[in-house]
Design an enzyme around this catalytic site. Structure first.
Site, PDB file in Angstrom:
ATOM      1  N   CYS A  50       0.819  -1.210   0.000  1.00 15.83           N
ATOM      2  CA  CYS A  50       0.000   0.000   0.000  1.00 15.83           C
ATOM      3  C   CYS A  50       0.853   1.261   0.000  1.00 15.83           C
ATOM      4  CB  CYS A  50      -0.947   0.000   1.191  1.00 15.83           C
ATOM      5  SG  CYS A  50      -0.116  -0.108   2.789  1.00 15.83           S
ATOM      6  N   ASN A  51       2.093   1.150   0.465  1.00 16.50           N
ATOM      7  CA  ASN A  51       2.949   2.336   0.566  1.00 16.50           C
ATOM      8  C   ASN A  51       4.029   2.428  -0.504  1.00 16.50           C
ATOM      9  OD1 ASN A  51       1.791   3.635   2.785  1.00 16.50           O
ATOM     10  ND2 ASN A  51       2.860   2.300   4.227  1.00 16.50           N
ATOM     11  N   HIS A  98      19.363   0.636  -1.066  1.00 16.38           N
ATOM     12  CA  HIS A  98      17.925   0.903  -0.969  1.00 16.38           C
ATOM     13  C   HIS A  98      17.143  -0.346  -0.592  1.00 16.38           C
ATOM     14  CE1 HIS A  98      14.142   2.954  -1.668  1.00 16.38           C
ATOM     15  NE2 HIS A  98      13.755   1.931  -2.415  1.00 16.38           N
ATOM     16  N   SER A 108      10.308   2.770   5.831  1.00 16.00           N
ATOM     17  CA  SER A 108       8.868   2.611   6.014  1.00 16.00           C
ATOM     18  C   SER A 108       8.218   3.863   6.586  1.00 16.00           C
ATOM     19  CB  SER A 108       8.583   1.427   6.951  1.00 16.00           C
ATOM     20  OG  SER A 108       9.046   0.228   6.389  1.00 16.00           O
ATOM     21  N   PRO A 114       7.889  -4.237  11.083  1.00  8.80           N
ATOM     22  CA  PRO A 114       8.424  -5.544  10.689  1.00  8.80           C
ATOM     23  C   PRO A 114       7.749  -6.187   9.479  1.00  8.80           C
ATOM     24  CG  PRO A 114       6.953  -5.793  12.563  1.00  8.80           C
ATOM     25  CD  PRO A 114       7.018  -4.313  12.266  1.00  8.80           C
ATOM     26  N   GLN A 119       6.950  -8.971   3.288  1.00  5.74           N
ATOM     27  CA  GLN A 119       6.449  -8.600   1.967  1.00  5.74           C
ATOM     28  C   GLN A 119       7.546  -8.703   0.908  1.00  5.74           C
ATOM     29  OE1 GLN A 119       5.040  -4.782   3.298  1.00  5.74           O
ATOM     30  NE2 GLN A 119       2.905  -5.454   3.405  1.00  5.74           N
ATOM     31  N   GLY A 188     -16.160   1.535  20.514  1.00  6.80           N
ATOM     32  CA  GLY A 188     -15.973   2.205  19.231  1.00  6.80           C
ATOM     33  C   GLY A 188     -15.697   1.152  18.172  1.00  6.80           C
ATOM     34  N   ALA A 189     -15.784   1.545  16.892  1.00  8.80           N
ATOM     35  CA  ALA A 189     -15.524   0.592  15.811  1.00  8.80           C
ATOM     36  C   ALA A 189     -14.823   1.273  14.645  1.00  8.80           C
ATOM     37  CB  ALA A 189     -16.828  -0.052  15.349  1.00  8.80           C
TER      38      ALA A 189
END
Length: 424
Positions: A50-51, A98, A108, A114, A119, A188-189
């Site tokens: 995702c990043n 890199h 990150s 971690p 990944q 909460g949710a």
């Protein structure tokens, strides 16, 4: 074979760009084959999270970063010129540095997280599955995994939580010797509570209860995690069952008061209860901290812990950078050793051809009736002439150019000190 790393991450590209060039897991092998078959890369590994989306390629002399960016744009139907504004490129040692920093969690969004190592390992395994990886990237990634492991074991880069959700769960793990036997009530949710729930699940907690203003939203989260869902109004019926209470809602007024906690602790026969309020405005009245056996922590308490932990991770990151530099040196030496090994293999193969040629000639001479003495003499003479031909040519050339350094180097390689000693 040169190494090029091309990609975008959370620092260089907005999510609107990152989502356009992300790779679906089921399409990864197809993408790798496309990248390699297009002759943009001889070997390739694609890391897509995702990043970040990053392409690690071993290339020949005809390819370059622009061609790889062009392929990435064409594959995802994004104009390469637009994509190029967000891409970074690392070549050679910078590419090695890199990938090692990425796998070690130094690049990150959350320093030292971690998950990225797993990944990267998964991306490597997919490339192996698609037969898109060879000796160059195999050597690089094996060294990278070794370095990342050393960073994890030799530094404290991943030991201290740096998110509110993780810090809350870590606090619970410190207070309860065996958190797996505990019950947690989450109020909460939203996203933060969802992260808390996932961290608790990973910690192996026995029971999770999710309370929310709407039962439907609570039930969605509960179903995902094997938890129980209740309405906010039913908290008083379940509060005494909870060893851990973590609350994060958008309520403008406190949801839990001192009286509620007093009644709950009485039912619990004063068994300790941890309450973590990570809402702003607060969900739990400050007076709760006056209740015996109730331990209340607020978002400010967690922030102070997180700030300390960020500083600790930054110190660990400095140590990790040194480990990475050592890893780059080790990788470079291994690469040079591989080049020498390849050269030695070629040299021995060449000598083997000479040997076989002279041996065949000697056997034919024996068959023609020449004496063994004559054949052996011719064999030795032929081997000597062919083996010393190239070195002799080199020596003559260096002598003609009066290149004393080349002559000295050749003498060392050939084991020549002086004429008398060489004859002995």
């Amino acid at each position: 074979m040169p190494l090029i790393a091309v990609g975008v991450n959370h620092k260089t590209a907005p999510v609107s760009i990152r989502e356009k060039i992300s790779f679906a897991p089921e399409k990864m092998v197809e993408a790798l084959n496309s990248l390699v078959s297009d002759a943009q890369a001889k070997e390739a590994v694609i890391v897509s999270t995702c990043n970040r989306t990053e392409l690690y390629c071993a290339i020949d002399g005809e390819s370059d970063a622009e061609k790889i960016i062009d392929w990435l744009g064409r594959y995802h139907h994004v104009e390469p010129a637009e994509l190029g504004r967000f891409c970074y490129t690392h070549v050679g040692d910078e590419g090695v540095r890199h990938v090692m920093r990425v796998a070690s969690g130094l690049d990150s969004l959350i320093l030292g997280e971690p998950q990225i190592l797993g990944q990267v390992k998964s991306a490597y395994a997919v490339s192996q599955e698609g037969k898109c990886i060879g000796s160059e990237l195999q050597s690089l990634f094996q060294q990278t995994f070794s370095v990342a492991k050393r960073v994890r074991t030799d530094t404290a880069i991943g030991e201290n939580p740096v998110s509110i959700a993780f810090a809350a769960v870590s606090l619970a793990q410190r207070i309860f010797a065996d958190v797996k036997r505990s019950t947690a009530l989450l109020i909460g949710a939203g996203q933060t509570i969802e992260l808390v729930a996932r961290h608790l699940k990973e910690a192996g907690i026995k029971r999770i209860i999710v309370a929310n203003r709407t039962l439907e939203r609570a039930q969605i989260l509960a179903d995902e995690l094997g938890a129980e869902a209740i309405l906010l109004g039913d908290i008083t019926d379940f509060l005494h069952q909870a060893d851990i209470v973590i609350s994060s809602t958008a309520s403008q007024l406190p949801i839990i008061g001192k009286g509620m906690i007093e009644r709950a602790t009485n039912k619990r026969r004063h068994k300790p209860m941890l309450l973590v309020d990570i809402a702003v405005p607060r969900d739990i009245e400050p007076e709760v901290q006056e209740v015996e056996d109730a331990y209340l922590y607020t978002v400010d308490d967690l922030h102070s812990v997180i700030e300390e932990n960020v500083r600790a991770r930054q110190d660990a990151a400095e140590a990790a950078e040194k480990i990475i530099e050592q890893g780059i040196d080790e990788f470079r030496r291994k690469q040079e050793s591989r080049k020498v090994a390849d050269l030695i293999v070629s040299y021995r193969a060449q000598a083997e051809l000479i040997k076989q040629s002279e041996l065949e000639r000697a056997l034919k001479s024996l068959e023609s009736g020449q004496t063994p003495e004559q054949v052996v003499a011719k064999l030795a003479h032929g081997l000597m002439n062919k083996l010393i031909h190239s070195p002799t040519q080199y020596l003559r050339q260096a002598g003609a150019e009066a290149d004393q350094e080349a002559l000295q180097r050749a003498a060392e390689v050939l084991g020549i000190t002086d004429t008398k000693e060489s004859l002995e």
